[in-house]
Design a protein around this motif. Sequence first.
Motif, PDB file in Angstrom:
ATOM      1  N   MET A   5       0.853  -1.179   0.000  1.00 59.97           N
ATOM      2  CA  MET A   5       0.000   0.000   0.000  1.00 59.97           C
ATOM      3  C   MET A   5       0.898   1.241   0.000  1.00 59.97           C
ATOM      4  N   ALA A   6       0.508   2.235  -0.752  1.00 60.71           N
ATOM      5  CA  ALA A   6       1.296   3.475  -0.823  1.00 60.71           C
ATOM      6  C   ALA A   6       1.132   4.288   0.451  1.00 60.71           C
ATOM      7  N   ASP A   7       2.132   5.099   0.699  1.00 59.56           N
ATOM      8  CA  ASP A   7       2.159   5.997   1.847  1.00 59.56           C
ATOM      9  C   ASP A   7       2.337   7.422   1.313  1.00 59.56           C
ATOM     10  N   ASN A  51      -6.381   3.136  -1.165  1.00 60.61           N
ATOM     11  CA  ASN A  51      -6.636   2.568  -2.486  1.00 60.61           C
ATOM     12  C   ASN A  51      -5.422   2.632  -3.400  1.00 60.61           C
ATOM     13  N   SER A  52      -4.303   3.115  -2.913  1.00 61.25           N
ATOM     14  CA  SER A  52      -3.123   3.295  -3.749  1.00 61.25           C
ATOM     15  C   SER A  52      -2.055   2.278  -3.360  1.00 61.25           C
ATOM     16  N   TYR A  53      -1.514   1.604  -4.383  1.00 63.61           N
ATOM     17  CA  TYR A  53      -0.480   0.594  -4.173  1.00 63.61           C
ATOM     18  C   TYR A  53       0.715   0.915  -5.059  1.00 63.61           C
ATOM     19  N   VAL A  54       1.890   0.447  -4.619  1.00 67.34           N
ATOM     20  CA  VAL A  54       3.109   0.665  -5.387  1.00 67.34           C
ATOM     21  C   VAL A  54       3.880  -0.640  -5.520  1.00 67.34           C
ATOM     22  N   LEU A  55       4.595  -0.740  -6.626  1.00 60.03           N
ATOM     23  CA  LEU A  55       5.505  -1.854  -6.882  1.00 60.03           C
ATOM     24  C   LEU A  55       6.922  -1.307  -6.768  1.00 60.03           C
TER      25      LEU A  55
END
Length: 169
Positions: A5-7, A51-55
């Motif tokens: 999950m993004a921060d 709702n935001s995710y990062v790879l």
Amino acid sequence: MEFRMADYKDIDDIMNIIFKAQENFRNKKIDQWQNNYPNHDIIREDIKNKNSYVLLKDGVIIGTVYLSFDEEPTYKEIYKGQWLSNEQYAVIHRMAVDLEYKGLGLASLMMKYVEDICLSKNIHSIKVDTHSENLSMQRSLEKNGYKYCGIIYLEDGNERVAFEKLLLN
């Protein structure tokens, strides 16, 4: 690779990927993600709503995706086709991979992570839309088992092609 999950600290890195994607679309004359969309405020809201995710690769953000389990108002009506299901679904938006990492299957990897999250929540449908001229996204969706379902219209009236994938346990 790490998918999380993004921060809030990730906003600038996410926006750098989005800025590159916007420029890429502009260069290809694709009218998607233009006119200051998405922007810092939208990404900040995505993060706030979880709702935001990062790879990440070696600690560096190289991909981003929005995943929501809330109903998408623009998906209520679909034209020139139909959805594969009417069950509860997840929605993917704002998926982008850093241009330096394009062509390495990272969008597919993010989709797999999204599918795992969906299955963990007992959600078996994912819906997504994209611009009709964004052929690379359409190819990626089809390669990953998404089926073309029809046309939807965004709140601003712009047309998008819509896809859905049904997940098996």
